[in-house]
Design an enzyme around this catalytic site. Structure first.
Site: not given
Length: 349
Positions: A148-150
């Site tokens: 995921g990006c985070y």
């Protein structure tokens, strides 16, 4: 030249994949699917691609995908796991940009994504695609769960501390204050994403619990090689009124060993040979605009008090936080140079 399929070509990560791969010297996109736009020329939907591709969107055809060397799934959660087993049986590699192969803990997956996993046997053999930390496993993988990006910003922001031979931080006191542009929510229509709801506005969301929290915890446990040491970790994401970009501010308490360590040198040495991680001089301020469109993450450190460290990590959520990292993983899987197709410089202003 390898043959590539993209499932879910009309979303932001799907078209970002296509934009990157159209410049890739060793990959050619053969199949680009859409549930709603089959038959439509890609350039009619994305005018920036006019003159660069004559591809048309098509319905999902598993036999056509089996003819590809690798298939990217830029789809909602739950799609890739329905097709992964058939594809790898045909010798096709799979890279999923959703969450189907991110969490090894099935109980956590089912809790946060509200569905049973369709192929736990494939999940067990899949590899988590945080490129800088899992290179050797990625090279041998048949199925990749793209992070995921985070979680990408958090892992790269904390890895030098957690990989140290000494315990440098108090792992139960980590606070992550993260901000993302609205493209992180995808392209689907929703009231919360329309212009008048987001312009001139700034808000936290998922404060009571966010799907990326269990991914962050599981990934950090794997990096540290320790279980149950991140129970107190707090993660609060925020939505900012910009299209793309992500900045995570990570607060940690230092141990006695951490206080005595040259942390700037630690980070610089840890990432010295990484093309896509830039450790800035101490007390710098990484800006999201500096990485817009680039497969790069910038890190800066602050030590405001002897026992406190603040880590800033900025990236483009659609590139290093998603599609760029996916192509970085593809390059490793096929023995290409890791930066093939990813040499673009951030767009500024």
């Amino acid at each position: 030249m390898i043959s590539v399929g993209i499932v879910g070509g009309t979303g932001y990560t799907g078209v970002e994949l296509l934009r990157i791969l159209l410049r890739h010297p060793k990959a050619q996109v053969r199949v680009l699917t859409s549930r709603t736009e089959a038959g439509k020329p890609v350039a009619d939907m994305f005018p920036n691609l006019r003159g660069h591709t004559d591809l048309h969107f098509s319905d999902l055809n598993i036999d056509a995908l089996k003819e590809c060397d690798v298939v990217f799934f830029a789809t909602p959660h739950g799609v890739a796991m329905q097709h992964a087993k058939d594809l790898i049986a045909a010798g096709t590699k799979v890279i999923d940009l959703a969450a189907d192969f991110r969490l090894q803990n099935l109980e956590q997956f089912e809790k946060w994504y509200g569905m049973e996993h369709a192929c736990p046997d494939v999940l067990k053999d899949s590899v988590y695609g945080l490129t800088e930390l899992n290179r050797e496993k990625i090279k041998q993988a048949q199925v990749i769960g793209n992070p995921g990006c985070y979680p990408t910003t958090v892992q790269l922001g904390l890895a030098p501390l957690l990989k140290s031979a000494q315990a440098l931080i108090e792992t139960k006191n980590i606070i992550i204050d993260a901000k993302s542009g609205v493209s992180g929510a995808g392209r689907k229509a929703s009231l919360g994403m329309i212009y008048s709801e987001n312009a001139d506005n700034f808000k936290a969301y998922g404060v009571a619990g966010h799907r990326h929290h269990p991914e962050i915890v599981e990934a950090l446990e794997n990096i540290a090689g320790k279980k149950d040491v991140f129970e107190g970790l707090l993660f609060v994401p925020h939505l900012v009124p910009m299209i793309r970009g992500m900045l995570s501010t990570i607060y940690v308490d230092l141990t006695e060993a951490g206080k005595q360590t040259d942390l700037q040198a630690l980070y610089e040495n840890f990432y010295a040979n990484e093309k896509f991680v830039d450790v800035m001089p101490a007390n710098s301020s990484p800006e999201t605009r500096s990485v817009r469109g680039a497969n790069e993450l910038r890190i800066a450190l602050y030590k405001p008090q002897p026992n406190k460290l603040i880590i800033l990590a900025a990236q483009d959520n659609l590139v290093k936080g998603a599609s760029g990292q996916a192509v970085q993983n593809m390059n490793l899987m096929f023995g290409f140079n890791e930066d093939e197709g990813l040499q673009g410089i951030g767009l500024l202003p």
